[in-house]
Design a protein around this motif. Sequence first.
Motif, short mmCIF file in Angstrom:
data_model
loop_
_atom_site.label_atom_id
_atom_site.label_comp_id
_atom_site.label_asym_id
_atom_site.label_seq_id
_atom_site.Cartn_x
_atom_site.Cartn_y
_atom_site.Cartn_z
N THR A 81 0.59 -1.38 -0.11
CA THR A 81 0.05 0.13 -0.02
C THR A 81 0.96 1.15 -0.05
N ALA A 82 2.03 1.04 0.01
CA ALA A 82 3.24 2.33 -0.03
C ALA A 82 3.24 2.92 1.32
N ILE A 83 2.72 2.65 2.21
CA ILE A 83 2.61 3.09 3.51
C ILE A 83 3.79 3.24 4.08
N ALA A 84 4.85 2.23 4.06
CA ALA A 84 6.31 2.44 4.27
C ALA A 84 7.09 3.17 3.66
N SER A 85 6.95 3.16 2.27
CA SER A 85 7.80 4.02 1.48
C SER A 85 7.34 5.49 1.70
N THR A 86 6.11 5.79 1.74
CA THR A 86 5.68 7.09 2.03
C THR A 86 6.22 7.63 3.26
N LEU A 87 6.11 7.11 4.27
CA LEU A 87 6.87 7.19 5.68
C LEU A 87 8.58 7.75 5.48
N VAL A 88 8.90 6.90 4.66
CA VAL A 88 10.62 7.00 4.39
C VAL A 88 10.62 8.34 3.60
N ARG A 89 9.82 8.46 2.45
CA ARG A 89 9.86 9.70 1.44
C ARG A 89 9.74 10.86 2.50
N LYS A 90 8.65 11.00 3.07
CA LYS A 90 8.44 12.30 3.81
C LYS A 90 9.38 12.57 4.66
N THR A 91 9.85 11.50 5.31
CA THR A 91 11.10 11.73 6.31
C THR A 91 12.29 12.17 5.75
N VAL A 92 12.58 11.93 4.54
CA VAL A 92 13.62 12.21 3.71
C VAL A 92 13.47 13.70 3.23
N GLU A 93 12.24 14.12 2.89
CA GLU A 93 12.06 15.32 2.42
C GLU A 93 12.20 16.40 3.50
N PHE A 94 11.73 15.94 4.59
CA PHE A 94 11.83 16.79 5.90
C PHE A 94 13.40 17.07 6.27
N GLY A 95 13.97 16.03 6.26
CA GLY A 95 15.37 16.06 6.57
C GLY A 95 16.24 17.08 5.64
N GLY A 96 15.50 17.14 4.51
CA GLY A 96 16.53 17.61 3.35
C GLY A 96 17.96 17.19 3.23
N ASP A 97 19.01 17.98 3.20
CA ASP A 97 20.27 17.45 2.80
C ASP A 97 21.13 17.65 4.45
N ARG A 98 20.61 17.27 5.43
CA ARG A 98 20.93 17.40 6.54
C ARG A 98 21.05 15.76 6.98
N PRO A 99 22.33 15.13 7.10
CA PRO A 99 22.51 13.89 7.38
C PRO A 99 22.05 13.43 8.60
N VAL A 100 22.14 14.05 9.66
CA VAL A 100 21.74 13.64 11.18
C VAL A 100 20.22 13.82 11.02
N VAL A 101 19.78 14.51 10.43
CA VAL A 101 18.21 14.71 10.51
C VAL A 101 17.57 13.56 9.82
N VAL A 102 18.19 13.31 8.69
CA VAL A 102 17.54 12.27 7.71
C VAL A 102 17.82 10.77 8.59
N ALA A 103 18.87 10.76 9.09
CA ALA A 103 19.32 9.44 9.72
C ALA A 103 18.20 9.44 11.00
N LEU A 104 18.29 10.41 11.64
CA LEU A 104 17.23 10.04 12.90
C LEU A 104 15.63 9.92 12.45
N GLY A 105 15.24 10.53 11.31
CA GLY A 105 13.84 10.33 10.75
C GLY A 105 13.52 8.86 10.38
N ILE A 106 14.79 8.24 9.64
CA ILE A 106 14.72 6.91 9.00
C ILE A 106 14.71 5.94 10.27
N LEU A 107 15.53 6.41 11.46
CA LEU A 107 15.43 5.46 12.43
C LEU A 107 13.99 5.43 13.14
N VAL A 108 13.29 6.49 13.10
CA VAL A 108 12.15 6.08 13.75
C VAL A 108 10.99 5.50 12.85
#
Length: 431
Positions: A81-108
Amino acid sequence: MGLIIIAIMAVGVVLILTGKVPTAFALFLIATAVALVAGATLFGAENSLLTTVYEEGAITLASTMIAVLLGSWLGSLLQETAIASTLVRKTVEFGGDRPVVVALGILVVSALCGSVTGSAPAALLAGVIGIPAMIAVGVPKVTAAGTILMGIGIGMPFELPLWQFFSTTLDLSIVEVRSFMIWLFPFAALAAVAFVLIESRRRGAVHEWSLATMSERRETRAPSRRERLGDAPWYSLLTPLVPIVLALVFLVPIIPALLAGILVAVLTTTRPSMWTTRLLRSLYKGFEAAAAPITLFLAIGMLLGAVNLPGAVGALSPIIESITPTNPVLYVVVFAVLVPLCLYRGPLNIFGLGAGIAGAMTAVGVYSPMAVLGLMTSYNQVFGVADPTSTQTVWAAQYSGVSPQQVLARTLPYVWFVALGGIIVSAVLYL
């Protein structure tokens, strides 16, 4: 007789470690040998090999098998249903090009996936998009793999099939299992966040496919974003929390809680005309994902049946009582030092011979079932993240372009801390 049983278990460990025999088959052979040495008859209604070990043992973990199947079914729905991939994409977009923020979002996100369906399915759900996204913004490859696995470690204390497994294996209520799992969560969360913050400082290489800036990506996706990317509706993104909240807050039994998550995933993402088709298709995928652990649980149930035979309990009691520390300080020191024995399918791996050891400890009565629970769940936090032979570790490492041994070396100090915390809590509460 006790020494013979221990020797049989040692041979089983060698077979598993060397890969000569698959784990499930090795456990079956160990169960058979232990039962025969313990004096089990071949036939009979009680204490027999065919009835007590094979027939009754095989269905000992039936409720766990159903929970694993439902968790795998829900995991396949999160993917389809793309629920998981949507969660990841939105997290990456929120983190932008900040590695730590992206990694913390993917961690969640990884933690949410790990709470629904542990091991390899969770790594796939969070990692297929999450690992390239982290590497894209400069997170080192080993750290990217470790972030997915440490996230799964955060989710493990809330993995409902795991609750059911320990409940059945140690003859505890779900409430008792849940009460200790909650204690493990802060240690797992603290270790995972520390891993990301510390390990992300290592320099990572930016890949070609990551050169587009986040603003360029947003421009590309601006019109009809959901239709072209196949994003799930925003309200469906709460699906991974549904079973956890039902089981943790409203005390709903595990199987109904997982079924509720399945229904929410379908109802919030699928047209009514496609409900039946999607449910059946994802169920079949769930069976594929659940086949390996269910096979293992069949063998573990037989092993539990064998070590709980009166002859085995009587033979092992004096040995276990003489070598296991009962002093709380020694309990913490000894079992903290033995943490590596849960790796490489070692003797303290609860999804292997460790189940038999846990069953023997409980049957002999040297520790209370809750003390054994605290010990084995603490070890499982290490195995589930760092074991180079576990499916999720191998997949995350290979997908990131590193070896499982590199992931082990980087994550082990952090998960060892989690195990130490769990063992200390166990000693304080149950000894």
